[in-house]
Design an enzyme around this catalytic site. Structure first.
Site, PDB file in Angstrom:
ATOM      1  N   ALA B 145      29.585 -62.228  -2.126  1.00  6.83           N
ATOM      2  CA  ALA B 145      29.564 -62.262  -3.198  1.00  6.83           C
ATOM      3  C   ALA B 145      30.166 -60.536  -4.029  1.00  6.83           C
ATOM      4  CB  ALA B 145      28.807 -62.863  -4.353  1.00  6.83           C
ATOM      5  N   ALA B 146      30.896 -60.061  -3.538  1.00  5.44           N
ATOM      6  CA  ALA B 146      30.845 -58.315  -3.426  1.00  5.44           C
ATOM      7  C   ALA B 146      31.345 -58.321  -4.639  1.00  5.44           C
ATOM      8  CB  ALA B 146      32.477 -57.864  -2.990  1.00  5.44           C
ATOM      9  N   GLY B 149      31.749 -54.092  -5.939  1.00  2.00           N
ATOM     10  CA  GLY B 149      31.588 -53.493  -4.776  1.00  2.00           C
ATOM     11  C   GLY B 149      30.792 -52.262  -4.892  1.00  2.00           C
ATOM     12  N   GLY B 150      29.834 -52.138  -6.131  1.00  4.06           N
ATOM     13  CA  GLY B 150      28.537 -51.634  -5.770  1.00  4.06           C
ATOM     14  C   GLY B 150      27.566 -51.328  -5.057  1.00  4.06           C
ATOM     15  N   LYS B 151      27.730 -52.792  -4.670  1.00  6.01           N
ATOM     16  CA  LYS B 151      26.799 -52.882  -2.815  1.00  6.01           C
ATOM     17  C   LYS B 151      27.376 -53.249  -2.146  1.00  6.01           C
ATOM     18  CE  LYS B 151      23.660 -55.347  -5.296  1.00  6.01           C
ATOM     19  NZ  LYS B 151      23.833 -55.918  -7.196  1.00  6.01           N
ATOM     20  N   ASP B 215      24.449 -60.626  -2.777  1.00  2.17           N
ATOM     21  CA  ASP B 215      23.507 -60.860  -4.213  1.00  2.17           C
ATOM     22  C   ASP B 215      24.392 -62.213  -5.570  1.00  2.17           C
ATOM     23  OD1 ASP B 215      22.070 -59.530  -6.252  1.00  2.17           O
ATOM     24  OD2 ASP B 215      24.664 -58.452  -6.528  1.00  2.17           O
ATOM     25  N   CYS B 268      20.178 -60.846 -10.273  1.00  2.00           N
ATOM     26  CA  CYS B 268      19.349 -60.574 -11.178  1.00  2.00           C
ATOM     27  C   CYS B 268      19.354 -61.346 -12.207  1.00  2.00           C
ATOM     28  CB  CYS B 268      20.585 -59.206 -11.932  1.00  2.00           C
ATOM     29  SG  CYS B 268      22.246 -60.372 -12.376  1.00  2.00           S
TER      30      CYS B 268
END
Lengths: 202, 340
Positions: B145-146, B149-151, B215, B268
């Site tokens: 679940a991109a 794109g932080g991760k 995530d 989160c």
């Protein structure tokens, strides 16, 4: 408004003529074999919808793309974004991502103007580069050819069309335009991704 | 065992709200069922009040120096300091810096940002999942679940730009932002696919990836500091729907990873319904998966094994939690699973 077309991706083997043209454009701009320089990202991939975009991918990435294609899907983007192919000269508008990568591997700049901070700010709002902002020129600049805009920190901030060649630049007046802005990285902030990408990607 | 029926879960997740919870909820502007659940988690009203207060304090943004483009992060810190930013290095992540005070321009509008020298995270906890998963350059990683794109970009940075990351998200706007982040940060070992993540095993086949980061989309009960609306916008039915999607995505993640491979599940959210409850169901329903230990990067709290009427596997103690009032970061639930 043009009809929305399905996005399809092709390898060089499938579109050899297009491939030849892109390779020759890249060689003309960078004066080096980019596919060799960026190895293992050596395979060109073309994805066409309303526009034709070109990517450089490694064999590993190409393997993943092939799996996707077998299920009737295409990547949204992949690997090194080389740029957008178009129907008139210059046929390829290279991306800043490609330019940054090539210059970092090459260890030198080509077809580049280095601009002052005062000139960079308006450029990042979509303005053209004036002679007064040009600090340094790395050959070769060709009239109506591709030129990269680099800041004093050495990073590539945009791509433009040169209105002059190497020799003509010294004859310009300080307020004459040297580079016409085609793409600058400020575009990401100006909300440009919305309307442009809408047409650009399905 | 299929995912329980929505009605059953609404009943299971519903709580009787006490007078004390009502008072605190009204004082801090929360839904009362949320406050009651926080008491069920901590068993101490003073701690609950500390947690509610911490949601008012805000979060320090975090700058992740992009080592794919910047060889010396000190150079970036120096440049940002000249723009008026005060940065403090993060002890457990050598290339990350907490922003203690803002500069003359917004962090997302500096030349350094546009040149791809850094990525801005909303808080420290978002750095943890890629670090814990710690992919190697030889890995084939799925970011299920991109989002923007932080991760994805962090995973790629940890891999030194080698190997393959497949970033999947269904949201058109997020995928567009993801692409621009990849270009800006000069990340090129990524394939972006816009599709429903739940279809990944049908497209790529089972066991195609060596590591998966999920995530998961959640109610955001751990990031109330950055989005005040989350104090009152989700009810129990939203919570149930979130857990259902999380369960489906986690089952997909496990099908997509190879034998011996790892799945990192994070949300989160501090809601056990989106953390331990989901993992516990998956442990029951998926044959051949175990909870793996997580290195003690910060002084994590352990996963919980009892919550209201629910009892979870003891293995869930190996999962970890962060809380804003304890760790000074977003509330996160993180669990590392290994497929046998």
């Amino acid at each position: 408004m043009p009809l929305k077309e399905a996005l399809k991706c092709f390898s060089c083997f499938e579109v050899s003529r297009l491939c030849g043209r892109v390779l020759s454009e890249l060689r003309s701009v960078f004066d080096v074999d980019v596919t060799e320089l960026l190895s293992p990202y050596s395979e060109l991939l073309f994805c066409s919808g309303l526009f034709t975009e070109v990517y450089l991918v490694s064999s590993e990435l190409l393997g993943v793309v092939d799996v996707l294609r077998r299920s009737g899907r295409v990547p949204y983007c992949v690997g090194v974004y080389v740029g957008r192919f178009r129907g008139r000269e210059p046929y390829l508008i290279p991306s800043t991502m490609l330019a940054n990568t090539v210059f970092s591997r090459l260890g030198r700049y080509v077809s580049t103007v280095v601009v002052s901070d005062d000139g960079l700010k308006p450029f990042l709002y979509g303005r053209d580069i004036l002679k007064t902002s040009v600090v340094k020129v790395y050959p070769k600049l060709r009239r109506n050819g591709i030129v990269f805009v680099v800041g004093s920190d050495g990073y590539v901030y945009g791509v433009g069309i040169s209105l002059v060649d190497d020799l003509m630049i010294k004859d310009l007046r300080s307020n004459d335009v040297v580079v016409k802005n085609v793409f600058d990285v400020g575009w990401y902030l100006r909300g440009g991704t919305k309307p442009k990408e809408k047409k650009f990607k399905v | 065992m299929p995912f329980p029926k929505i009605d059953e879960l609404v009943k299971l997740f519903s709580v009787d709200v006490s007078e004390r919870a009502r008072v605190l909820a009204s004082r801090y502007g929360f839904r009362d069922y949320m406050v009651e659940r926080y008491y069920m988690m901590f068993g101490d009203w003073d701690v609950v009040e500390e947690l509610l207060k911490s949601f008012d304090r805000g979060l320090n943004k975090v700058v992740r120096c992009n080592t794919l483009k910047v060889s010396n992060c000190g150079y970036l810190v120096e440049r940002l300091s000249r723009l008026g930013f005060t940065l403090r290095s993060v002890g457990w992540c050598g290339y990350a810096f907490e922003v203690l005070s803002e500069g003359f321009v917004s962090l997302g509008a500096t030349h350094e940002f546009l040149a791809g020298m850094y990525y801005v995270h909303r808080g420290l906890a978002t750095l943890l999942p890629p670090i814990i998963l710690s992919p190697k350059p030889s890995d084939r990683v799925l970011d299920l679940a991109a989002g923007v794109g932080g991760k994805t970009t962090h995973l790629s940075q940890i891999m030194g730009g080698s190997g393959v990351v497949v970033a999947v998200d269904v949201d058109r706007v997020k995928v567009r932002a993801l692409r621009s982040n990849l270009e800006r940060l000069g990340v090129y070992n990524v394939v972006v696919v816009r599709m429903d993540g739940r279809l990944v095993p049908e497209v790529f086949g089972e066991g195609f990836f060596s590591k998966v980061l999920l995530d998961a989309p959640c109610t955001g009960e751990g990031i109330i500091q950055v989005d005040r609306s989350r104090r009152f916008k989700t009810d129990v039915v939203d919570l149930v729907r979130a857990s259902q999607l999380q369960y489906e995505l986690l089952m997909t993640a496990l099908r997509s990873v190879c034998s011996g491979g790892y799945v990192l599940y994070s949300t989160c959210s501090i809601a056990p319904e989106e953390g331990e409850f989901v993992v516990d169901l998956v442990l029951n329903d998926f044959d051949g998966v175990e909870v793996a230990d997580i290195p003690k990067i910060v002084d994590f709290y352990s996963g919980i094994t009892e919550f209201g009427r629910s009892r979870f596997s003891d293995d869930l103690r190996r999962c970890v939690r962060t809380y804003p009032h304890v760790h000074g970061m977003e509330g996160f639930f993180i669990c590392l699973l290994r497929k046998l």
